[in-house]
Every structure is written in C-alpha cells, then in structure tokens.
Design an enzyme around this catalytic site. Sequence first.
Site, PDB file in Angstrom:
ATOM      1  N   HIS A  35     -14.288 -35.418 -23.855  1.00  0.00           N
ATOM      2  CA  HIS A  35     -14.397 -36.283 -22.668  1.00  0.00           C
ATOM      3  C   HIS A  35     -14.279 -35.480 -21.381  1.00  0.00           C
ATOM      4  O   HIS A  35     -13.682 -35.921 -20.412  1.00  0.00           O
ATOM      5  CB  HIS A  35     -13.306 -37.362 -22.722  1.00  0.00           C
ATOM      6  CG  HIS A  35     -13.794 -38.729 -22.376  1.00  0.00           C
ATOM      7  ND1 HIS A  35     -13.400 -39.397 -21.241  1.00  0.00           N
ATOM      8  CD2 HIS A  35     -14.656 -39.555 -23.011  1.00  0.00           C
ATOM      9  CE1 HIS A  35     -13.974 -40.578 -21.191  1.00  0.00           C
ATOM     10  NE2 HIS A  35     -14.750 -40.703 -22.257  1.00  0.00           N
ATOM     11  N   HIS A  52     -25.683 -42.004 -26.496  1.00  0.00           N
ATOM     12  CA  HIS A  52     -24.379 -42.591 -26.180  1.00  0.00           C
ATOM     13  C   HIS A  52     -24.510 -44.103 -26.298  1.00  0.00           C
ATOM     14  O   HIS A  52     -25.431 -44.692 -25.747  1.00  0.00           O
ATOM     15  CB  HIS A  52     -24.021 -42.190 -24.745  1.00  0.00           C
ATOM     16  CG  HIS A  52     -22.671 -42.591 -24.287  1.00  0.00           C
ATOM     17  ND1 HIS A  52     -22.463 -43.392 -23.176  1.00  0.00           N
ATOM     18  CD2 HIS A  52     -21.434 -42.286 -24.760  1.00  0.00           C
ATOM     19  CE1 HIS A  52     -21.173 -43.552 -22.969  1.00  0.00           C
ATOM     20  NE2 HIS A  52     -20.523 -42.905 -23.916  1.00  0.00           N
TER      21      HIS A  52
END
Length: 384
Positions: free
Chosen positions: A190, A290
């Site tokens: 992340h 994603h």
Amino acid sequence: MKISAIRAYAARVGIRNQLLVKVETDAGVYGWGESGLSGRELAVIGAVEHYAGFLTGRDPLAISALWQEMYRSQYFEGGRVLTAAISAIDIALHDIKGKALGVPVYELLGGRNRDVIPTFATTSAPPGPEMIAQAQSLVDAGWRAMRLSVSGHEEKAVYEPREHIAETARWCVETRKALGEKIVLGVDFHHRLSVAEAASFCQKMPSGTLDFIEEPIRDETPEAYESLRRMTDVPFAIGEEFASKWQFLPYIERDIHQFNRLDVCNVGGLTESMKVAGWSEAHYVDMMPHNPLGPVCTAATLHFAAAVANFAWLETRSSPVETHLGFDDATLFPLCPQLDGAVYKVPEVPGLGIEVDETLLKEARFTPWEAPHLKRRDGSVTNW
C-alpha cells in the site's frame, strides 16, 4: 437517443461507501457506472454535476468524443477527482450502448478473449499460522493466485515499517514452503515503504518466494521505482491509483513493472483502460486490475478482462477468507457478478450485466469516511 439526466449516489454499502452514477436517456435506456476515489466521494459528485451540465441532451453513443470533451473541457485537464467522475460516466455510457445494441459491453471493446475470468484472493489474518491456513483453504477452493497479509496493516494509528518487514518476510517464506512452487503469491504494502525499506524486505527472502510485490513505494517518481528495480528481482504490480494513461506511460515504456493494477473506476473508465492495455501488451506488461469497490466496478472490469489479451488475474474481495460484508448485497444489486469458485464467468447479457435497486439506493445513507491518518512513533505523518 439523448442523455436526459446524470445522477450520482454516494451511499454506505456493506463496510464502505460506493459512489454510483446513473446516466439516463430519453429513450428509457440507462446505464450505471462507479467512481473509485474512495474517501473523496463528495468532490467527485461535484465534478459529475459539472459534466452533467453540458452532457445533458447529447448522444450517449458517442462515447469517445464525450470522453475527450469531458477531459479537455476545462483548462486544468485531468486529475484524480475529474477522471474518477469521467470513469463513472464512461462506464455508464458503455452500459447504455451495450443495451441499445443488444450486446455485452466486451463486444464494444473488440470481443472476448476468454470465457472465464480468473481471480486472486487476499488473506485477512495477520502473518502467522492462521494466514497460512487461510492460504491453504483458498488453494483447496480453487485459487491459484493470492495476496498474503502484511504485518502492521491491522494497526490503525502508528506504522513503523522496520518493525514489520522482517515478520512479513518470515511468513511469506513459510507460506511458500507450505503451498509449494505452483501457487502465485504476492503482497501489497500500500505504498507504505521507502526504497531502502522495500529493498530490505525483498532481500530478506530467497529469490522466488514472491511472484509480485504490490505498491511497495509511492508512485510520483518513476526514477525511485527504477532504483528499487536494480535492488530486487521481485516483479512489481503497481498503478491502482493512476488517473490516466499518461501516468502509466513512463512505467510501461521504461520497463519498470510487470503487472498493471489498473482501476477502471479511476483511470478514466473503459475508454482509457483499453488504451493502457494496448500499450501494456506491446511491452509484455500484464493487466491485473484493481477491484475492491462494488458490483458495478466488478462488472465493468469483467468486460475489460474478457476483451484484453494481456490479462493475468482480477482482484476479488469476496473469497471465503475475506469479504466486504454486503458490498454486493443481492437486495440492492438484484443482478450482479457472482464468483463461481475462483473465477467469474463472462457475462452474456446486453450491457454490463448489472442492475441496481434505485429505491433502496436512495434510502442508503452516505457515511463520511477518512482513511487512517497514520503516524510514526516520532509523531511524523506517514502513508496509509
């Protein structure tokens, strides 16, 4: 047929907000889209309202021309808020055109390359024996690609990378030993690490332990990723926050990464996604979209995944070990994609293959949400 209205709905669905956009026409045909800029939905709604001002009364089938007009209609082109709004409208226009022509959306994108869409799942337990047990259960359920948990993501206030990378590396090695060489394993940091921290993490594991590392560092400087590339042989999976083909360009043309984590709800919709896929194919970069949002995003991404040749896996958050707890609630989404084991079947119905109960959507409340504002132990701000 003309666009008669564009309506944006921000609502809490399951454990997160979704920003859905409905484009209506005077012929009664409508389409649904979704924005991916989680946590800044109100800003995107403002952009949608701006676009609705000049899109109303226009031909909804002129998708490419309308995309260009939305992108270039202001002096300040692009940006994540604007392209998130464009994404939702573009997806809805594809839904309309597919319905109007009586074909699934992937037929508008060149036709399908595959009949099923393989997915990767993500463990939810922190690194340790339970994570390995979850990974094994995914293998038993048919998954051949997965993302492992990283240490420290469960903490909500303080994050110190150096305290967590060794623990994560240790359990990645143990998971590889437990599952063998045939299963694809990756992790997602992340963009919480620096170049030095990311290199240190990769160097703590034998070569071949991981098949990809996702978003290890921030993306603003391609040169930083090139520096990291020289320090590790682990393939990179990046791009979920990219808001245009231009952001992907240096990474693709300089051979920095191996997997594009493109988000159709952020990058500019299906129109922009297909352009990124073409560049990627020319450079042997695989698409690994994603997909942590809602069923509209999933449906749009399924059509994209069906149409492109250079596709690897689609993210799913509805595996047996991690669920978004109602984000695909069948009462709100009476028609939406459903996992069939570890794959999605390619839709056959016209348009996206998605329906939304608009009455229930109007009743759902928007709940303001902020991503965790993480700090290090010295009090300085760091990435979430």
